[in-house]
Write a protein that holds these residues in place. Structure first.
Motif, PDB file in Angstrom:
ATOM      1  N   UNK A 263      27.761  -4.519  24.536  1.00 38.66           N
ATOM      2  CA  UNK A 263      28.491  -4.299  25.784  1.00 38.66           C
ATOM      3  C   UNK A 263      29.003  -5.615  26.358  1.00 38.66           C
ATOM      4  N   UNK A 264      30.201  -5.557  26.898  1.00 32.83           N
ATOM      5  CA  UNK A 264      30.750  -6.658  27.692  1.00 32.83           C
ATOM      6  C   UNK A 264      30.638  -6.306  29.169  1.00 32.83           C
ATOM      7  N   UNK A 265      30.666  -7.325  30.004  1.00 30.73           N
ATOM      8  CA  UNK A 265      30.426  -7.107  31.430  1.00 30.73           C
ATOM      9  C   UNK A 265      31.472  -6.206  32.069  1.00 30.73           C
ATOM     10  N   UNK A 266      32.670  -6.134  31.508  1.00 27.46           N
ATOM     11  CA  UNK A 266      33.712  -5.292  32.081  1.00 27.46           C
ATOM     12  C   UNK A 266      33.631  -3.851  31.591  1.00 27.46           C
ATOM     13  N   UNK A 267      32.614  -3.523  30.828  1.00 27.41           N
ATOM     14  CA  UNK A 267      32.460  -2.172  30.311  1.00 27.41           C
ATOM     15  C   UNK A 267      33.015  -1.960  28.930  1.00 27.41           C
ATOM     16  N   UNK A 268      33.624  -2.992  28.358  1.00 23.93           N
ATOM     17  CA  UNK A 268      34.117  -2.901  26.986  1.00 23.93           C
ATOM     18  C   UNK A 268      32.933  -2.833  26.021  1.00 23.93           C
ATOM     19  N   UNK A 269      33.056  -2.006  24.995  1.00 25.59           N
ATOM     20  CA  UNK A 269      32.037  -1.918  23.951  1.00 25.59           C
ATOM     21  C   UNK A 269      32.619  -2.399  22.626  1.00 25.59           C
ATOM     22  N   UNK A 270      31.863  -3.252  21.961  1.00 24.98           N
ATOM     23  CA  UNK A 270      32.194  -3.630  20.590  1.00 24.98           C
ATOM     24  C   UNK A 270      31.349  -2.779  19.648  1.00 24.98           C
ATOM     25  N   UNK A 271      32.014  -2.162  18.682  1.00 23.76           N
ATOM     26  CA  UNK A 271      31.335  -1.316  17.710  1.00 23.76           C
ATOM     27  C   UNK A 271      31.535  -1.909  16.318  1.00 23.76           C
ATOM     28  N   UNK A 272      30.434  -2.141  15.615  1.00 32.20           N
ATOM     29  CA  UNK A 272      30.482  -2.652  14.248  1.00 32.20           C
ATOM     30  C   UNK A 272      29.663  -1.720  13.364  1.00 32.20           C
ATOM     31  N   UNK A 273      30.241  -1.302  12.249  1.00 31.54           N
ATOM     32  CA  UNK A 273      29.574  -0.365  11.344  1.00 31.54           C
ATOM     33  C   UNK A 273      29.628  -0.936   9.930  1.00 31.54           C
ATOM     34  N   UNK A 274      28.474  -0.991   9.282  1.00 31.21           N
ATOM     35  CA  UNK A 274      28.417  -1.468   7.899  1.00 31.21           C
ATOM     36  C   UNK A 274      27.044  -1.145   7.328  1.00 31.21           C
ATOM     37  N   UNK A 275      26.949  -1.194   6.020  1.00 34.51           N
ATOM     38  CA  UNK A 275      25.644  -1.056   5.382  1.00 34.51           C
ATOM     39  C   UNK A 275      24.809  -2.309   5.609  1.00 34.51           C
ATOM     40  N   UNK A 276      25.495  -3.449   5.687  1.00 35.28           N
ATOM     41  CA  UNK A 276      24.843  -4.717   6.020  1.00 35.28           C
ATOM     42  C   UNK A 276      25.717  -5.397   7.067  1.00 35.28           C
ATOM     43  N   UNK A 277      25.240  -5.494   8.305  1.00 37.59           N
ATOM     44  CA  UNK A 277      26.066  -5.988   9.403  1.00 37.59           C
ATOM     45  C   UNK A 277      26.389  -7.468   9.233  1.00 37.59           C
ATOM     46  N   UNK A 278      27.672  -7.834   9.262  1.00 44.44           N
ATOM     47  CA  UNK A 278      28.021  -9.252   9.163  1.00 44.44           C
ATOM     48  C   UNK A 278      27.842  -9.944  10.504  1.00 44.44           C
ATOM     49  N   UNK A 279      27.713 -11.249  10.453  1.00 40.24           N
ATOM     50  CA  UNK A 279      27.649 -12.049  11.671  1.00 40.24           C
ATOM     51  C   UNK A 279      29.057 -12.482  12.065  1.00 40.24           C
TER      52      UNK A 279
END
Length: 945
Positions: A53-69
């Motif tokens: 979550x970002x403070x303005x209500x934005x959501x970052x969504x990341x999907x993977x079998x192995x999450x990248x940095x």
């Protein structure tokens, strides 16, 4: 709150217990753990879904079998900083922010984003999610896809610049791939109240996830030379799409060629007219809307059952797609006919079958290469909120210098420094307002592309040229390319460090200059490459005093007649080893960042100005404006510019322009055929009117020359019409510059689709030929030859003043607006307050001069005038002033509030004239200058009108 490990263990225990009890139909599944600013869900299939979550209500969504940095591209500069409330309820894990919430299904990872009231913004169709392994140049990547809101009726906008007259993308297909005339910005804005930023730099398809395919039929192909049919044969597809395909051209239909006159046609011009006619019967297996793309250059027409559905022309060195659709019944044949005049050009016909209605009307992103699915959802009650959220993620838009909003004159190209100075002098002699002149490409010696130097025979003293223009109160923009001849000194320096793309050289490609030279582009992805590129410019061009930087061919485009796949292959980064297919769309952003950073160091108190032909998410933070590329000088292309610019604006890019008159012209214009002179002049006039109400006002193109006094030669009415809009643009500078400041301070948008301000009026959702210029002026460009009136929709919820007559009209209806050749229909919202300045010849003349406040009765209104020094970075230090102005309709009073702030050179007192437009009809509203006069000294003043 449970500790992260305990939450995961508890989830497994509950799931196992439920299974043992035979409750698998209602069991909680998957695992979830909290992380900083969010959570990670692991589904039953072992897939990880990270939501931050970002403070303005934005959501970052990341999907993977192995999450990248890290981040997959350089688009996003903001990091998650929200403090969401975490909830675990049954088979759902939820993050709650005041502005929105994000739900993740523990079993399948399905994402649902809701607004604060619980209404669904985005609802993922989990079965469509795709993370498919692909191998690119021996490296493992993933083809990715997500789909939301199946069967939706929402309006969808943004995605950059695309010139197929697509306004509302619901039901449309858009391919995000950088091209001369297409700009990929993967940000989509919805009337449902959100924006979605797809963080991927590879070729991405929005809409249909599958690429279109060549339409395979039993085509009858008839080839003609002049009136003679020289070949009649059967062909399976229409496919002369790229340079390599020319080898398949039949010998019987070949003609001799002569050298092209433009200096850019790589094949010359045919000495005998070629013509090909393809006819074929298409019997669709599926009913519904069949989509088609005609890739073409030269003259091409498409007919379906004898009815013309497409007619286009495009220059041969710059073919691209035009789209059309046919609503067809299953099993019912349609006769297709394609007529083409090749002139050594390119053509291909592609097709896509109908999608099921729920898929056709959905939100779908599909990319060819990535390491994960990665996207951001911005909650946005208004479309202005969506633009602001995009810029919070990708960077603020810095202020451009005030002079950038004056008139720009350019040409392809000025051949000598005497021409450059002479044109600026000619404008001054004729008292036609202008601020900037442009030196386009090829000012260097023929064999020295990339030297960043001048041919001394034609430009003996470029520093003196710049000084001469500045002595005429003008500015100069210089064209700089990322292109190099490898044996030039700069090319060698870059190549020695591995900073040049080698594959264009290995392919033996040659450009169109002189004998044709081997050439390539530099690779801006390594920081060292950007630094060296900038140093080369800084050493040679910056000391000459140029004011602005025109960065051409930033797709990059080393050859317009190569396939996208070939371009991607040749873009593989030699220094980083990343395949070009994975970073295809990112080039213009990293390239612009290097130049912008260099300018800010070299000239720390001067506002940079960059004009770049292509862009990507975040390009606005680099002090870059974009333009629409080498478009054709045709009425259809003029019309296409409107929706292209509007959607680019909704994708968050505030400063945009286009080549007034169209860059490339047909021979009927370039050869000055008297039979077509009237049409050329009218086309240029209409395009100029649109340009006057675009964020940047700029004329550019091939012959005929576009200078106002030349293009109108022998046509006094045309000269008056053009000069009128020069002067009106400059009178409106107080309004326009305030709009420009708002793009920085308030994340505002200058070029506004009607849906931004009238979303509740569904009739405006698809309007692609009207727009608001700022909050107050509605522009209705004329895009048809000999049209002297046009239909204009006045959105509901407001009254409107016809700017040509002064009459007030009610909204929510369509009117017939007069459109004399020399005038563009304009309407002003009731309640608008539009400040105007005096008649001036350049933006720096009397910037603190007298003001006229045009007040349009019919509703309450307000406007806050912004002013600063205009060119320095003082605005970033708080050196600016604002004057709030309020109109009260009930009391008929106008109040100028106390001035807020100050800046160097600010006038203590201003002479202000207030003109009230009451809607009774008294002629052109912006010609009126008589009214109530006062002297404003920074203290509140109220006038009864």
């Amino acid at each position: 709150m449970l500790e992260p490990k305990l939450v995961a263990v508890t989830s497994r225990v509950i799931a196992c217990a439920a299974a043992l009890l035979g409750l698998t139909g209602t069991a909680w599944a998957g695992e979830v753990r909290e992380v900083a600013h969010g959570m990670i869900v692991t589904t039953d299939a072992g897939q990880h879904v990270r939501v931050l979550a970002h403070a303005d209500g934005t959501f970052r969504v990341t999907v993977a079998d192995a999450l990248p940095e890290g981040h997959p591209t350089t688009m996003v500069t903001a990091e998650a900083d929200g403090a969401p409330v975490f909830r675990r309820e049954g088979a759902l894990a939820t993050l709650v922010m005041p502005q929105a919430s994000a739900e993740v299904g523990l079993a399948d990872g399905r994402i649902v984003i809701r607004d604060p009231r619980g209404a669904v913004l985005l609802d993922e169709h989990a079965p469509a999610r795709k993370l498919a392994p692909v191998t690119i140049e021996g490296q493992p990547w993933l083809a990715t896809r997500v789909q939301f809101n199946r069967g939706t009726d929402e309006g969808l906008y943004g995605l950059g610049q695309h010139q197929n007259r697509q306004m509302n993308y619901n039901g449309e297909d858009v391919e995000l791939a950088q091209h001369n005339m297409a700009i990929a910005v993967p940000y989509l804005v919805s009337t449902r109240g959100y924006g979605i930023l797809w963080d991927n730099a590879s070729i991405t398809r929005v809409g249909d996830p599958q690429p279109y395919a060549k339409l395979s039929l039993d085509w009858r192909a008839q080839y003609f030379l002049g009136q003679r049919q020289v070949l009649d044969r059967r062909e399976g597809t229409i496919d002369y799409q790229y340079l390599r395909d020319q080898a398949r051209w039949p010998a019987e239909a070949k003609v001799a060629t002569v050298a092209a006159t433009t200096g850019q046609n790589t094949q010359g011009n045919a000495t005998e007219t070629q013509r090909v006619v393809w006819t074929g019967t298409f019997t669709p297996e599926a009913a519904g809307e069949h989509k088609f793309r005609l890739y073409s250059s030269s003259y091409a027409k498409v007919f379906a059952d004898g009815k013309e559905v497409l007619s286009r022309w495009r220059q041969n060195w710059n073919p691209w797609y035009h789209t059309f659709a046919l609503d067809l019944a299953a099993g019912k044949p349609v006769e297709l006919r394609i007529e083409w005049e090749p002139n050594q050009g390119y053509i291909a016909l592609e097709h896509a079958d109908p999608l099921p209605p729920e898929d056709r009307h959905s939100v779908s992103f599909a990319s060819e290469a990535g390491k994960a699915i990665d996207y951001y959802v911005v909650p946005a009650p208004t479309m202005d909120d969506a633009v602001a959220g995009y810029r919070r993620l990708t960077g603020k838009a810095p202020m451009m210098p005030r002079w950038a909003y004056g008139f720009w004159q350019s040409r392809q190209r000025y051949n000598t420094q005497a021409e450059v100075v002479g044109v600026m002098q000619a404008y001054r002699d004729r008292k036609i307002p202008i601020d900037a002149i442009v030196q386009d490409w090829f000012y260097w010696p023929e064999d020295s592309w990339g030297c960043h130097c001048f041919d001394p025979a034609r430009f003996p003293d470029p520093a003196a040229m710049v000084e001469a223009v500045k002595a005429l109160d003008g500015r100069v923009m210089i064209s700089v390319w990322p292109k190099f001849y490898p044996d030039s000194a700069n090319g060698r320096a870059l190549r020695e460090k591995g900073y040049l793309y080698e594959r264009p050289l290995e392919a033996g490609q040659r450009d169109w200059v002189g004998k044709g030279y081997a050439n390539t582009f530099y690779d801006p992805h390594p920081p060292g490459a950007r630094a060296l590129y900038w140093k080369q410019i800084s050493d040679s061009l910056v000391p000459l005093g140029f004011d602005a930087w025109w960065m051409d061919a930033t797709e990059p485009d080393w050859h317009s007649n190569l396939s996208v796949a070939e371009r991607a292959y040749q873009m593989t980064s030699p220094a980083t080893g990343v395949p070009g297919a994975a970073i295809f769309n990112a080039y213009p952003l990293v390239h612009a960042e290097g130049v912008a950073e260099g300018l800010r160091v070299a000239q720390p108190d001067q506002r940079p100005f960059i004009l770049t032909r292509s862009g990507f998410g975040g390009i606005q933070r680099t002090s870059s404006a974009l333009w629409s590329g080498d478009v054709a000088a045709r009425w259809d292309d003029l019309r296409d510019q409107i929706s292209a610019g509007l959607n680019l604006s909704l994708a968050g890019v505030p400063n945009w322009t286009h080549d007034i008159g169209g860059f490339a012209v047909e021979e009927r214009y370039s050869k000055g055929d008297p039979a077509h002179l009237a049409e050329w002049r009218e086309l240029y006039l209409r395009w100029f009117q649109f340009g006057a109400f675009s964020p940047l006002f700029r004329s550019h193109g091939e012959f005929p020359h576009r200078e106002t006094y030349l293009v109108s030669e022998g046509d006094p009415a045309m000269l008056e019409g053009l000069t009128r809009y020069h002067r009106l643009r400059y009178r409106l500078l107080p309004y326009i510059y305030t709009l420009a400041a708002a793009t920085h301070f308030e994340d505002a948008t200058i070029l506004r689709p009607l849906v931004m301000d009238f979303e509740s009026d569904a009739k405006v959702w698809g309007i692609d030929d009207q727009y608001l210029f700022g909050p107050s002026i509605m522009v209705a460009p004329v895009t048809a030859f000999q049209a002297r009136a046009r239909q204009v929709y006045l959105p509901g919820g407001s009254d409107w003043h016809d700017a040509l007559t002064g009459k007030r009209l009610s909204g929510g209806r369509t009117v017939t607006a007069a459109a004399p050749r020399e005038r563009v229909p304009l309407f002003v919202r009731a309640g608008a307050i539009i400040p105007a300045g005096p008649d001036v010849q350049w933006t720096g003349e009397a910037p603190q001069g007298p003001l006229t406040l045009h007040v349009f009765a019919g509703a309450d209104g307000r406007f806050t005038l912004y002013e600063d020094a205009g060119t320095d970075m003082g605005y970033a230090r708080g050196e600016f002033a604002r004057i709030p102005i309020v109109w009260n309709e009930a009391t008929r009073t106008l109040t100028l509030g106390a001035r807020e702030g100050s800046f160097p050179g600010m006038a203590a007192a201003r002479r202000i004239t207030v003109v009230l437009h009451d809607g009774t009809g008294s002629g052109d509203v912006f010609d009126m200058r008589e009214g109530r006069a006062l002297t404003y000294e920074g203290k509140p003043v109220t006038l009864a009108l």
